[in-house]
Scaffold this motif. Structure first.
Motif, PDB file in Angstrom:
ATOM      1  N   GLN A 192     139.024 155.106 -40.280  1.00  0.00           N
ATOM      2  CA  GLN A 192     139.231 154.291 -41.458  1.00  0.00           C
ATOM      3  C   GLN A 192     139.659 152.872 -41.078  1.00  0.00           C
ATOM      4  OE1 GLN A 192     138.603 155.401 -44.668  1.00  0.00           O
ATOM      5  NE2 GLN A 192     137.782 157.181 -43.564  1.00  0.00           N
ATOM      6  N   LYS A 193     139.401 151.956 -42.011  1.00  0.00           N
ATOM      7  CA  LYS A 193     139.781 150.563 -41.792  1.00  0.00           C
ATOM      8  C   LYS A 193     141.274 150.442 -41.507  1.00  0.00           C
ATOM      9  CE  LYS A 193     139.985 146.158 -44.252  1.00  0.00           C
ATOM     10  NZ  LYS A 193     139.677 145.478 -45.543  1.00  0.00           N
ATOM     11  N   SER A 194     142.089 151.225 -42.208  1.00  0.00           N
ATOM     12  CA  SER A 194     143.532 151.162 -41.996  1.00  0.00           C
ATOM     13  C   SER A 194     143.905 151.588 -40.579  1.00  0.00           C
ATOM     14  CB  SER A 194     144.252 152.057 -43.005  1.00  0.00           C
ATOM     15  OG  SER A 194     143.823 153.409 -42.880  1.00  0.00           O
ATOM     16  N   ALA A 195     143.165 152.563 -40.024  1.00  0.00           N
ATOM     17  CA  ALA A 195     143.425 152.997 -38.656  1.00  0.00           C
ATOM     18  C   ALA A 195     143.014 151.928 -37.652  1.00  0.00           C
ATOM     19  CB  ALA A 195     142.691 154.308 -38.367  1.00  0.00           C
ATOM     20  N   VAL A 196     141.907 151.247 -37.935  1.00  0.00           N
ATOM     21  CA  VAL A 196     141.484 150.143 -37.065  1.00  0.00           C
ATOM     22  C   VAL A 196     142.550 149.057 -37.065  1.00  0.00           C
ATOM     23  CG1 VAL A 196     139.737 148.366 -36.665  1.00  0.00           C
ATOM     24  CG2 VAL A 196     139.042 150.637 -37.450  1.00  0.00           C
ATOM     25  N   ARG A 197     143.065 148.727 -38.251  1.00  0.00           N
ATOM     26  CA  ARG A 197     144.097 147.688 -38.332  1.00  0.00           C
ATOM     27  C   ARG A 197     145.375 148.114 -37.613  1.00  0.00           C
ATOM     28  NH1 ARG A 197     143.665 146.454 -43.236  1.00  0.00           N
ATOM     29  NH2 ARG A 197     142.756 144.389 -43.004  1.00  0.00           N
ATOM     30  N   ARG A 198     145.747 149.380 -37.764  1.00  0.00           N
ATOM     31  CA  ARG A 198     146.941 149.875 -37.072  1.00  0.00           C
ATOM     32  C   ARG A 198     146.784 149.739 -35.563  1.00  0.00           C
ATOM     33  NH1 ARG A 198     147.510 154.419 -34.462  1.00  0.00           N
ATOM     34  NH2 ARG A 198     145.707 155.389 -35.493  1.00  0.00           N
ATOM     35  N   CYS A 199     145.625 150.147 -35.046  1.00  0.00           N
ATOM     36  CA  CYS A 199     145.384 150.034 -33.606  1.00  0.00           C
ATOM     37  C   CYS A 199     145.445 148.576 -33.161  1.00  0.00           C
ATOM     38  CB  CYS A 199     144.032 150.643 -33.251  1.00  0.00           C
ATOM     39  SG  CYS A 199     143.965 152.450 -33.359  1.00  0.00           S
ATOM     40  N   ARG A 200     144.819 147.688 -33.931  1.00  0.00           N
ATOM     41  CA  ARG A 200     144.839 146.259 -33.596  1.00  0.00           C
ATOM     42  C   ARG A 200     146.260 145.736 -33.545  1.00  0.00           C
ATOM     43  NH1 ARG A 200     143.689 141.845 -36.931  1.00  0.00           N
ATOM     44  NH2 ARG A 200     145.263 142.807 -38.262  1.00  0.00           N
ATOM     45  N   ASP A 201     147.053 146.089 -34.548  1.00  0.00           N
ATOM     46  CA  ASP A 201     148.431 145.597 -34.620  1.00  0.00           C
ATOM     47  C   ASP A 201     149.276 146.152 -33.478  1.00  0.00           C
ATOM     48  OD1 ASP A 201     147.694 144.223 -36.869  1.00  0.00           O
ATOM     49  OD2 ASP A 201     148.664 145.593 -38.286  1.00  0.00           O
ATOM     50  N   GLU A 202     149.070 147.413 -33.110  1.00  0.00           N
ATOM     51  CA  GLU A 202     149.819 148.000 -32.005  1.00  0.00           C
ATOM     52  C   GLU A 202     149.475 147.320 -30.687  1.00  0.00           C
ATOM     53  OE1 GLU A 202     150.555 152.563 -33.677  1.00  0.00           O
ATOM     54  OE2 GLU A 202     148.930 152.180 -32.246  1.00  0.00           O
ATOM     55  N   VAL A 203     148.208 147.039 -30.484  1.00  0.00           N
ATOM     56  CA  VAL A 203     147.766 146.357 -29.259  1.00  0.00           C
ATOM     57  C   VAL A 203     148.390 144.970 -29.172  1.00  0.00           C
ATOM     58  CG1 VAL A 203     145.762 145.243 -28.206  1.00  0.00           C
ATOM     59  CG2 VAL A 203     145.621 147.633 -28.913  1.00  0.00           C
ATOM     60  N   GLU A 204     148.298 144.211 -30.258  1.00  0.00           N
ATOM     61  CA  GLU A 204     148.812 142.843 -30.242  1.00  0.00           C
ATOM     62  C   GLU A 204     150.322 142.805 -30.063  1.00  0.00           C
ATOM     63  OE1 GLU A 204     147.983 138.743 -32.671  1.00  0.00           O
ATOM     64  OE2 GLU A 204     148.188 140.572 -33.862  1.00  0.00           O
ATOM     65  N   SER A 205     151.019 143.699 -30.741  1.00  0.00           N
ATOM     66  CA  SER A 205     152.476 143.739 -30.641  1.00  0.00           C
ATOM     67  C   SER A 205     152.926 144.079 -29.226  1.00  0.00           C
ATOM     68  CB  SER A 205     153.039 144.759 -31.633  1.00  0.00           C
ATOM     69  OG  SER A 205     154.435 144.889 -31.482  1.00  0.00           O
ATOM     70  N   PHE A 206     152.277 145.059 -28.615  1.00  0.00           N
ATOM     71  CA  PHE A 206     152.643 145.442 -27.254  1.00  0.00           C
ATOM     72  C   PHE A 206     152.322 144.335 -26.263  1.00  0.00           C
ATOM     73  CE2 PHE A 206     151.215 147.606 -23.239  1.00  0.00           C
ATOM     74  CZ  PHE A 206     152.496 147.851 -22.759  1.00  0.00           C
ATOM     75  N   LEU A 207     151.146 143.722 -26.408  1.00  0.00           N
ATOM     76  CA  LEU A 207     150.725 142.672 -25.475  1.00  0.00           C
ATOM     77  C   LEU A 207     151.688 141.496 -25.497  1.00  0.00           C
ATOM     78  CD1 LEU A 207     148.630 141.318 -23.583  1.00  0.00           C
ATOM     79  CD2 LEU A 207     147.450 140.528 -25.644  1.00  0.00           C
ATOM     80  N   THR A 208     151.984 140.986 -26.675  1.00  0.00           N
ATOM     81  CA  THR A 208     152.783 139.759 -26.768  1.00  0.00           C
ATOM     82  C   THR A 208     154.285 140.029 -26.740  1.00  0.00           C
ATOM     83  OG1 THR A 208     152.675 139.827 -29.195  1.00  0.00           O
ATOM     84  CG2 THR A 208     150.965 138.565 -28.031  1.00  0.00           C
ATOM     85  N   GLY A 209     154.699 141.209 -27.184  1.00  0.00           N
ATOM     86  CA  GLY A 209     156.125 141.490 -27.274  1.00  0.00           C
ATOM     87  C   GLY A 209     156.714 142.189 -26.075  1.00  0.00           C
ATOM     88  N   LYS A 210     155.879 142.884 -25.299  1.00  0.00           N
ATOM     89  CA  LYS A 210     156.383 143.676 -24.181  1.00  0.00           C
ATOM     90  C   LYS A 210     155.672 143.399 -22.859  1.00  0.00           C
ATOM     91  CE  LYS A 210     159.504 146.379 -26.213  1.00  0.00           C
ATOM     92  NZ  LYS A 210     160.908 146.497 -25.758  1.00  0.00           N
ATOM     93  N   LEU A 211     154.328 143.516 -22.872  1.00  0.00           N
ATOM     94  CA  LEU A 211     153.576 143.529 -21.625  1.00  0.00           C
ATOM     95  C   LEU A 211     153.589 142.164 -20.932  1.00  0.00           C
ATOM     96  CD1 LEU A 211     151.778 145.116 -19.689  1.00  0.00           C
ATOM     97  CD2 LEU A 211     149.811 144.557 -21.137  1.00  0.00           C
ATOM     98  N   LEU A 212     153.201 141.118 -21.631  1.00  0.00           N
ATOM     99  CA  LEU A 212     153.229 139.797 -20.996  1.00  0.00           C
ATOM    100  C   LEU A 212     154.657 139.379 -20.624  1.00  0.00           C
ATOM    101  CD1 LEU A 212     150.509 137.841 -23.015  1.00  0.00           C
ATOM    102  CD2 LEU A 212     150.347 138.684 -20.661  1.00  0.00           C
TER     103      LEU A 212
END
Length: 428
Positions: A2-22
């Protein structure tokens, strides 16, 4: 999905990348005293003290920070890329024989002067990416120098392809564990990766021809003719060979003490197969041509991984299995999850099978619920099938942020495309 699941995955990726990983790498890795980067951290993100700086780690860090700057993640990425290239050129370049040394200690003193093609590939890849990101001409020149050295010293003029293990003066290594009588899928795949970015950087006809030549070798010599699965190791004349451990290159693998891998005659890596597929698709994008006759093999590679590599119970991607039949190694490595994320999203965007998005969600959910040490900000290196950490270090020479950062950047871009398509369809 579902679109909501795609958005959730996108948000999780972005949050982890900018908030933790980098932030993990920005805060810990630069060595301000001796140059380059510290690359060994324990499960708590603490420097574990190993006295080494490897070509593979320093080059991958140069690639990562250059690509992150190119993707728009801020000037600090360029500062770190500048820091990386300075160490690579000043401390690891062999001024006498050319090429990059395999290993220095932390102070920058050469400890292993060997010329390993795997490392030279990543130097080409990283230097080309830095030039694309910054417009720097000197880095492009170094990438071209390494390319020329590879053509001169590593090319097998009898059977084609490339030899991989050399001493400092580019003399080919001996047989067996010294690697002189083996060619590998892994190296020829990374040659394609490197030559793709080099060609994108230079637009040289020679670089284009050598890229197409390597693609042909991969597809005709290192892919199983029936199952379209990767063959890990072959003899110089392209006969399938039992997969063995090499003395220099592999330091953190799961070979047994005798140096021979279980199922050495019949094994393929799901992660490598998906990685090869998406890198091949990217190469054709850079070349500006369609997939020609390779499309069926690309689809077959990915479909094999989806059928046999995706864990239907716990999610995630298994390590490996036979060319035909269920997986026999059910553990899960960090880098394979990363490459699956990119490749499965690419497969959906190009081939439109909903099964690819479902498989992506299975990998993404496993990684984001089991595979990340969120307290510290990096991926667990190796897990059981159920997701219990087996290895717990956050980084060493073979586990840098090359896979993790690249996967997050590219997954975010591809998930954005999928969301935009769905929003457009809804408004039509």
């Amino acid at each position: 999905m579902q679109k909501s699941a795609v958005r959730r995955c996108r948000d999780e990726v972005e949050s982890f990348l900018t908030g933790k990983l980098l932030p993990f790498w920005i805060e810990r890795s630069p060595d301000r005293r001796f140059g380059g980067f510290v690359t060994h951290f324990d499960r708590y993100g603490r420097d574990s003290g190993e006295d080494e700086k490897s070509l593979i780690a320093q080059a991958r860090l140069l690639y990562t920070f250059s690509s992150a700057f190119r993707a728009g993640y801020g000037s600090v990425m360029k500062e770190l890329a500048d820091h990386a290239i300075a160490y690579l050129v000043e401390r690891m370049w062999d001024k006498h024989h050319g090429g990059f040394f395999w290993m220095t200690n932390r102070r920058g003193e050469v400890t292993k002067p060997d010329k390993i093609l795997y490392g030279q590939c990543f130097a080409i890849y990283a230097l080309s990416e830095y030039s694309l990101a910054t417009g720097d001409g000197a880095s492009r020149e170094y990438a071209e120098k390494v390319f020329d050295l590879v053509q001169k010293h590593c090319t097998d003029t009898l059977y084609g392809g490339y030899f991989e293990m050399f001493d400092r003066s580019w003399e080919l290594g001996g047989p067996g564990s010294r690697g002189g009588d083996r060619k590998t899928l892994d190296v020829h795949m990374h040659i394609m990766e490197a030559f793709t970015t080099l060609f994108e950087c230079t637009r040289s006809e020679l670089h284009r021809r050598k890229l197409l030549e390597d693609i042909a070798i991969l597809m005709t010599r290192l892919i199983h003719p029936r199952f379209a699965t990767g063959i890990p190791q072959v003899t110089p004349d392209w006969r399938q060979a039992p997969q063995i451990k090499f003395d220099i290159v592999w330091g953190w693998d799961r070979f047994k003490q005798d140096g021979l891998k279980p199922h050495a005659e019949d094994n393929t890596s799901y992660g490598h197969n998906i990685e090869l597929a998406w890198l091949l698709m990217h190469a054709f994008d850079v070349l500006g041509t369609d997939l020609e006759g390779y499309r069926p093999k690309i689809v077959a590679m990915i479909d094999h991984a989806v059928r046999y590599g995706i864990d239907p119970r716990h999610g995630g991607l298994y390590v490996e299995g036979p060319h035909e039949g269920p997986a026999h190694d059910l553990e899960k490595e960090f880098w394979q999850q990363c490459e699956a994320m990119i490749g499965l999203l690419d497969a959906y965007l190009r081939f439109r099978g909903e099964k690819y998005l479902n498989a992506y969600e299975a990998v993404h959910t496993f990684l984001f619920t089991k595979g990340i040490n969120f307290e510290v900000g990096e991926l667990w290196p190796l897990l059981t099938r159920e997701g219990v950490p087996i290895w717990t270090h956050m980084s060493h020479s073979w586990k840098i942020n090359y896979h993790s950062v690249r996967a997050m950047i590219q997954s975010k871009q591809k998930l954005d495309r999928i969301l935009a398509e769905r929003e457009k369809a809804e408004s039509a």
